[in-house]
Every structure is written in structure tokens, then in C-alpha cells.
Design a protein around this motif. Sequence first.
Motif, PDB file in Angstrom:
ATOM      1  N   LEU A 146      12.332   9.400   8.419  1.00  0.00           N
ATOM      2  CA  LEU A 146      12.441  10.124   7.147  1.00  0.00           C
ATOM      3  C   LEU A 146      13.533   9.558   6.254  1.00  0.00           C
ATOM      4  CD1 LEU A 146      11.898  13.769   8.408  1.00  0.00           C
ATOM      5  CD2 LEU A 146      10.231  12.188   7.408  1.00  0.00           C
ATOM      6  N   GLN A 147      14.609   9.058   6.846  1.00  0.00           N
ATOM      7  CA  GLN A 147      15.691   8.500   6.051  1.00  0.00           C
ATOM      8  C   GLN A 147      15.241   7.201   5.363  1.00  0.00           C
ATOM      9  OE1 GLN A 147      19.318   7.410   8.095  1.00  0.00           O
ATOM     10  NE2 GLN A 147      20.525   8.115   6.353  1.00  0.00           N
ATOM     11  N   LEU A 148      14.521   6.365   6.088  1.00  0.00           N
ATOM     12  CA  LEU A 148      14.004   5.133   5.495  1.00  0.00           C
ATOM     13  C   LEU A 148      12.995   5.456   4.391  1.00  0.00           C
ATOM     14  CD1 LEU A 148      13.909   2.049   5.477  1.00  0.00           C
ATOM     15  CD2 LEU A 148      12.092   2.203   7.190  1.00  0.00           C
ATOM     16  N   ARG A 149      12.142   6.440   4.635  1.00  0.00           N
ATOM     17  CA  ARG A 149      11.161   6.836   3.618  1.00  0.00           C
ATOM     18  C   ARG A 149      11.855   7.363   2.364  1.00  0.00           C
ATOM     19  NH1 ARG A 149       7.946  11.179   1.811  1.00  0.00           N
ATOM     20  NH2 ARG A 149       5.827  10.500   1.305  1.00  0.00           N
ATOM     21  N   ALA A 150      12.909   8.155   2.552  1.00  0.00           N
ATOM     22  CA  ALA A 150      13.663   8.671   1.405  1.00  0.00           C
ATOM     23  C   ALA A 150      14.324   7.531   0.630  1.00  0.00           C
ATOM     24  CB  ALA A 150      14.705   9.679   1.872  1.00  0.00           C
ATOM     25  N   ALA A 151      14.854   6.553   1.347  1.00  0.00           N
ATOM     26  CA  ALA A 151      15.469   5.397   0.683  1.00  0.00           C
ATOM     27  C   ALA A 151      14.418   4.616  -0.102  1.00  0.00           C
ATOM     28  CB  ALA A 151      16.143   4.491   1.705  1.00  0.00           C
ATOM     29  N   ALA A 152      13.233   4.428   0.486  1.00  0.00           N
ATOM     30  CA  ALA A 152      12.156   3.722  -0.209  1.00  0.00           C
ATOM     31  C   ALA A 152      11.731   4.485  -1.460  1.00  0.00           C
ATOM     32  CB  ALA A 152      10.969   3.519   0.721  1.00  0.00           C
ATOM     33  N   ARG A 153      11.691   5.809  -1.376  1.00  0.00           N
ATOM     34  CA  ARG A 153      11.322   6.619  -2.547  1.00  0.00           C
ATOM     35  C   ARG A 153      12.350   6.462  -3.671  1.00  0.00           C
ATOM     36  NH1 ARG A 153       8.247  11.124  -3.878  1.00  0.00           N
ATOM     37  NH2 ARG A 153       7.598  11.490  -1.734  1.00  0.00           N
ATOM     38  N   VAL A 154      13.628   6.503  -3.324  1.00  0.00           N
ATOM     39  CA  VAL A 154      14.682   6.354  -4.327  1.00  0.00           C
ATOM     40  C   VAL A 154      14.583   4.980  -4.993  1.00  0.00           C
ATOM     41  CG1 VAL A 154      17.189   6.138  -4.632  1.00  0.00           C
ATOM     42  CG2 VAL A 154      16.253   8.009  -3.278  1.00  0.00           C
ATOM     43  N   ILE A 155      14.382   3.958  -4.187  1.00  0.00           N
ATOM     44  CA  ILE A 155      14.252   2.601  -4.729  1.00  0.00           C
ATOM     45  C   ILE A 155      13.008   2.497  -5.598  1.00  0.00           C
ATOM     46  CG2 ILE A 155      13.811   0.197  -4.093  1.00  0.00           C
ATOM     47  CD1 ILE A 155      15.659   0.812  -1.607  1.00  0.00           C
ATOM     48  N   TYR A 156      11.899   3.033  -5.134  1.00  0.00           N
ATOM     49  CA  TYR A 156      10.643   3.008  -5.896  1.00  0.00           C
ATOM     50  C   TYR A 156      10.834   3.678  -7.256  1.00  0.00           C
ATOM     51  CZ  TYR A 156       5.639   3.520  -6.857  1.00  0.00           C
ATOM     52  OH  TYR A 156       4.382   3.454  -7.425  1.00  0.00           O
ATOM     53  N   ASP A 157      11.421   4.872  -7.243  1.00  0.00           N
ATOM     54  CA  ASP A 157      11.613   5.613  -8.488  1.00  0.00           C
ATOM     55  C   ASP A 157      12.580   4.900  -9.434  1.00  0.00           C
ATOM     56  OD1 ASP A 157       9.823   7.519  -7.615  1.00  0.00           O
ATOM     57  OD2 ASP A 157      11.377   8.930  -6.964  1.00  0.00           O
ATOM     58  N   ALA A 158      13.581   4.222  -8.885  1.00  0.00           N
ATOM     59  CA  ALA A 158      14.541   3.497  -9.723  1.00  0.00           C
ATOM     60  C   ALA A 158      13.926   2.230 -10.316  1.00  0.00           C
ATOM     61  CB  ALA A 158      15.787   3.136  -8.909  1.00  0.00           C
ATOM     62  N   CYS A 159      13.106   1.556  -9.537  1.00  0.00           N
ATOM     63  CA  CYS A 159      12.524   0.294  -9.989  1.00  0.00           C
ATOM     64  C   CYS A 159      11.255   0.478 -10.824  1.00  0.00           C
ATOM     65  CB  CYS A 159      12.202  -0.590  -8.790  1.00  0.00           C
ATOM     66  SG  CYS A 159      13.661  -1.161  -7.925  1.00  0.00           S
ATOM     67  N   TYR A 160      10.538   1.543 -10.565  1.00  0.00           N
ATOM     68  CA  TYR A 160       9.275   1.806 -11.261  1.00  0.00           C
ATOM     69  C   TYR A 160       9.314   3.209 -11.874  1.00  0.00           C
ATOM     70  CZ  TYR A 160       8.282  -1.991  -8.045  1.00  0.00           C
ATOM     71  OH  TYR A 160       8.348  -3.159  -7.331  1.00  0.00           O
ATOM     72  N   PRO A 161      10.153   3.401 -12.902  1.00  0.00           N
ATOM     73  CA  PRO A 161      10.410   4.744 -13.432  1.00  0.00           C
ATOM     74  C   PRO A 161       9.291   5.350 -14.282  1.00  0.00           C
ATOM     75  CG  PRO A 161      11.574   3.123 -14.726  1.00  0.00           C
ATOM     76  CD  PRO A 161      10.947   2.385 -13.572  1.00  0.00           C
ATOM     77  N   SER A 162       8.327   4.548 -14.685  1.00  0.00           N
ATOM     78  CA  SER A 162       7.284   5.100 -15.547  1.00  0.00           C
ATOM     79  C   SER A 162       5.965   4.385 -15.288  1.00  0.00           C
ATOM     80  CB  SER A 162       7.678   4.934 -17.020  1.00  0.00           C
ATOM     81  OG  SER A 162       7.646   3.552 -17.378  1.00  0.00           O
ATOM     82  N   GLU A 163       4.928   4.859 -15.950  1.00  0.00           N
ATOM     83  CA  GLU A 163       3.611   4.240 -15.812  1.00  0.00           C
ATOM     84  C   GLU A 163       3.587   2.822 -16.365  1.00  0.00           C
ATOM     85  OE1 GLU A 163       0.486   6.675 -17.313  1.00  0.00           O
ATOM     86  OE2 GLU A 163       0.836   8.250 -15.839  1.00  0.00           O
ATOM     87  N   ASP A 164       4.565   2.469 -17.190  1.00  0.00           N
ATOM     88  CA  ASP A 164       4.645   1.092 -17.680  1.00  0.00           C
ATOM     89  C   ASP A 164       4.934   0.118 -16.546  1.00  0.00           C
ATOM     90  OD1 ASP A 164       4.208   1.961 -20.272  1.00  0.00           O
ATOM     91  OD2 ASP A 164       6.350   2.112 -20.718  1.00  0.00           O
ATOM     92  N   TRP A 165       5.600   0.604 -15.507  1.00  0.00           N
ATOM     93  CA  TRP A 165       5.996  -0.242 -14.378  1.00  0.00           C
ATOM     94  C   TRP A 165       5.024  -0.124 -13.214  1.00  0.00           C
ATOM     95  CZ3 TRP A 165       9.877  -3.625 -15.013  1.00  0.00           C
ATOM     96  CH2 TRP A 165      10.718  -3.437 -16.104  1.00  0.00           C
ATOM     97  N   SER A 166       4.581   1.074 -12.927  1.00  0.00           N
ATOM     98  CA  SER A 166       3.618   1.309 -11.851  1.00  0.00           C
ATOM     99  C   SER A 166       2.731   2.475 -12.268  1.00  0.00           C
ATOM    100  CB  SER A 166       4.342   1.656 -10.549  1.00  0.00           C
ATOM    101  OG  SER A 166       3.408   1.948  -9.540  1.00  0.00           O
ATOM    102  N   PRO A 167       1.428   2.304 -12.173  1.00  0.00           N
ATOM    103  CA  PRO A 167       0.515   3.345 -12.662  1.00  0.00           C
ATOM    104  C   PRO A 167       0.445   4.597 -11.796  1.00  0.00           C
ATOM    105  CG  PRO A 167      -0.723   1.561 -11.682  1.00  0.00           C
ATOM    106  CD  PRO A 167       0.723   1.139 -11.689  1.00  0.00           C
TER     107      PRO A 167
END
Length: 67
Positions: A5-26
Motif C-alpha cells: 500500500l505504501q508503494l501504491r500511495a507513492a505511485a499515486r502521488v507521483i502520477y498525480d504530480a506528473c500528470y495533473p490534468s487530461e492534457d497530460w493523461s486522459p
Amino acid sequence: MQHDLQLRAAARVIYDACYPSEDWSPIGFDEAERFGTIHYRQAVDAALRARAVMAARGEQLQLPVFA
């Protein structure tokens, strides 16, 4: 990754920081995880690398708590 769960949470934080909108990831993190998109795989790789750096320093990776 559902067992780490800790790794998944870290991946989510990174995902949200790197792909903050639909312009970056649909799609959002949960869908990206389900489909195994390149965006998701990149976020997981970044989380694994961050964990390795923190472990090498003997530090605990601290993540925000999601409600």
C-alpha cells in the motif's frame, strides 16, 4: 502492487504530480492502474526508485494520508 500500500500511495502521488490534468493523461490513477498504461508504469518505476534511494539512506518514506 496491491499488497504494498505504501508503494501504491507513492505511485499515486507521483502520477498525480506528473500528470495533473487530461492534457497530460486522459485517465486518472485508478483506471491507469487497471489498464497498466505507460503513465502508470512510469509512476510505479519512479516510486520504486524513490524507495530505493530512501532505503539506501536508511530513511522511512513518508507519504500523505488520503481520505
